[in-house]
Design a protein around this motif. Structure first.
Motif, PDB file in Angstrom:
ATOM      1  N   UNK A 223       0.814  -1.221   0.000  1.00 56.31           N
ATOM      2  CA  UNK A 223       0.000   0.000   0.000  1.00 56.31           C
ATOM      3  C   UNK A 223       0.844   1.266   0.000  1.00 56.31           C
ATOM      4  N   UNK A 224       2.100   1.190  -0.438  1.00 57.42           N
ATOM      5  CA  UNK A 224       3.004   2.324  -0.277  1.00 57.42           C
ATOM      6  C   UNK A 224       2.736   3.473  -1.257  1.00 57.42           C
ATOM      7  N   UNK A 225       1.925   3.265  -2.262  1.00 58.97           N
ATOM      8  CA  UNK A 225       1.591   4.343  -3.184  1.00 58.97           C
ATOM      9  C   UNK A 225       2.513   4.397  -4.385  1.00 58.97           C
ATOM     10  N   UNK A 226       2.672   5.584  -5.011  1.00 64.59           N
ATOM     11  CA  UNK A 226       2.295   6.926  -4.535  1.00 64.59           C
ATOM     12  C   UNK A 226       0.802   7.234  -4.726  1.00 64.59           C
ATOM     13  N   UNK A 227       0.251   8.009  -3.785  1.00 62.18           N
ATOM     14  CA  UNK A 227      -1.151   8.408  -3.835  1.00 62.18           C
ATOM     15  C   UNK A 227      -1.255   9.856  -4.318  1.00 62.18           C
ATOM     16  N   UNK A 228      -2.320  10.121  -5.041  1.00 63.69           N
ATOM     17  CA  UNK A 228      -2.630  11.491  -5.456  1.00 63.69           C
ATOM     18  C   UNK A 228      -4.139  11.625  -5.538  1.00 63.69           C
ATOM     19  N   UNK A 229      -4.622  12.844  -5.459  1.00 62.78           N
ATOM     20  CA  UNK A 229      -6.057  13.056  -5.640  1.00 62.78           C
ATOM     21  C   UNK A 229      -6.295  13.970  -6.836  1.00 62.78           C
ATOM     22  N   UNK A 230      -7.318  13.628  -7.576  1.00 63.81           N
ATOM     23  CA  UNK A 230      -7.713  14.403  -8.752  1.00 63.81           C
ATOM     24  C   UNK A 230      -9.042  15.072  -8.430  1.00 63.81           C
TER      25      UNK A 230
ATOM     26  N   UNK B 181      -3.185  16.674  -7.379  1.00 68.39           N
ATOM     27  CA  UNK B 181      -2.343  17.023  -6.230  1.00 68.39           C
ATOM     28  C   UNK B 181      -0.912  16.536  -6.405  1.00 68.39           C
ATOM     29  N   UNK B 182      -0.117  16.854  -5.433  1.00 73.72           N
ATOM     30  CA  UNK B 182       1.215  16.278  -5.255  1.00 73.72           C
ATOM     31  C   UNK B 182       1.087  14.774  -4.974  1.00 73.72           C
ATOM     32  N   UNK B 183       2.204  14.054  -5.053  1.00 76.33           N
ATOM     33  CA  UNK B 183       2.236  12.626  -4.746  1.00 76.33           C
ATOM     34  C   UNK B 183       2.573  12.416  -3.272  1.00 76.33           C
ATOM     35  N   UNK B 184       1.926  11.435  -2.656  1.00 75.36           N
ATOM     36  CA  UNK B 184       2.206  11.062  -1.270  1.00 75.36           C
ATOM     37  C   UNK B 184       2.714   9.621  -1.252  1.00 75.36           C
ATOM     38  N   UNK B 185       3.937   9.439  -0.768  1.00 74.64           N
ATOM     39  CA  UNK B 185       4.541   8.109  -0.658  1.00 74.64           C
ATOM     40  C   UNK B 185       4.484   7.657   0.801  1.00 74.64           C
ATOM     41  N   UNK B 186       4.108   6.409   1.020  1.00 75.52           N
ATOM     42  CA  UNK B 186       4.083   5.830   2.360  1.00 75.52           C
ATOM     43  C   UNK B 186       5.270   4.896   2.544  1.00 75.52           C
ATOM     44  N   UNK B 187       5.939   5.008   3.673  1.00 78.44           N
ATOM     45  CA  UNK B 187       7.018   4.089   4.041  1.00 78.44           C
ATOM     46  C   UNK B 187       6.452   3.089   5.047  1.00 78.44           C
ATOM     47  N   UNK B 188       6.356   1.828   4.636  1.00 81.90           N
ATOM     48  CA  UNK B 188       5.695   0.808   5.457  1.00 81.90           C
ATOM     49  C   UNK B 188       6.716  -0.229   5.911  1.00 81.90           C
TER      50      UNK B 188
END
Length: 205
Positions: A87-94, A104-111
């Motif tokens: 589930x580490x991404x990167x996540x973004x919202x449109x 949006x910017x990208x959000x990376x998760x460190x798991x």
């Protein structure tokens, strides 16, 4: 002048009785990006403009609601429960509306996860070892961050620390069951390999 229409702001568009304002400053953030596997995370998306329609992306894939995934606050908040290492991404919202859209910017998760699948190997790989020979035992485990290793003889005697154990000029007294234990400093979990026998015989004729 009486009866004169009030001009709408530049870039806006009236649809029925709703005025759409252009979307700007789309921002995504997480309550934390440093996670341990099976914990939870909440991501939120903000934007100027109206009305707003939100769509979350994980890389190039759309994020949809499921047992572990909740979309709330009109879709602007994404909550993932029991996160996994995948589930580490990167996540973004449109964000979109009838007159514009933005990403949006990208959000990376460190798991962090593990350790697990801790395996001990011998080199050379033999059933018996000659007295005076050299053996290298190595240990590895699936872990993020990388695991720390301790070595044990006969289950309880700690004899070494590190990913490798080198036995030089081995003697019969060093025969026994060897195992290695992995430790993750983030998850605070341990995992121990199966015990592997080392049998040292007198010098081969």
């Amino acid at each position: 002048m009486p009866g004169q229409a009030i001009p709408e702001p530049r870039g806006s568009r009236r649809k029925g009785s709703v005025t759409s304002e252009p979307i700007t400053a789309v921002t995504a953030k997480a309550n934390t990006t440093d996670l341990v596997e099976f914990s939870s995370v909440r991501l939120s998306c903000s934007s100027s403009g109206s009305p707003l329609s939100f769509l979350w992306m994980n890389g190039s894939s759309e994020v949809t609601a499921s047992d572990r995934v909740q979309l709330t606050d009109g879709g602007s908040t994404l909550t993932i429960t029991s996160v996994t290492r995948y589930d580490q991404g990167p996540y973004s919202c449109h964000v979109s509306n009838p007159v514009s859209n933005g990403t949006s910017n990208l959000v990376h998760l460190s798991i962090s996860y593990g350790p697990e699948n801790t395996i001990l190997k011998f080199s050379p790989s033999l059933e018996y070892f000659e007295k005076g020979s050299n053996i290298v035992l190595s240990c590895k485990a699936d872990s993020r961050p990388a695991a720390q290793f301790d070595w044990f003889l006969n289950g309880n005697q700690q004899i070494h620390a590190g990913p490798e154990l080198r036995l030089t000029n081995i003697q019969e007294s060093q025969s026994g069951n060897y195992s290695c234990r992995a430790f993750n400093t983030k998850t605070l979990k341990y995992d121990t390999s199966l015990q592997s026998p080392v049998t040292v015989l007198g010098e081969f004729q």
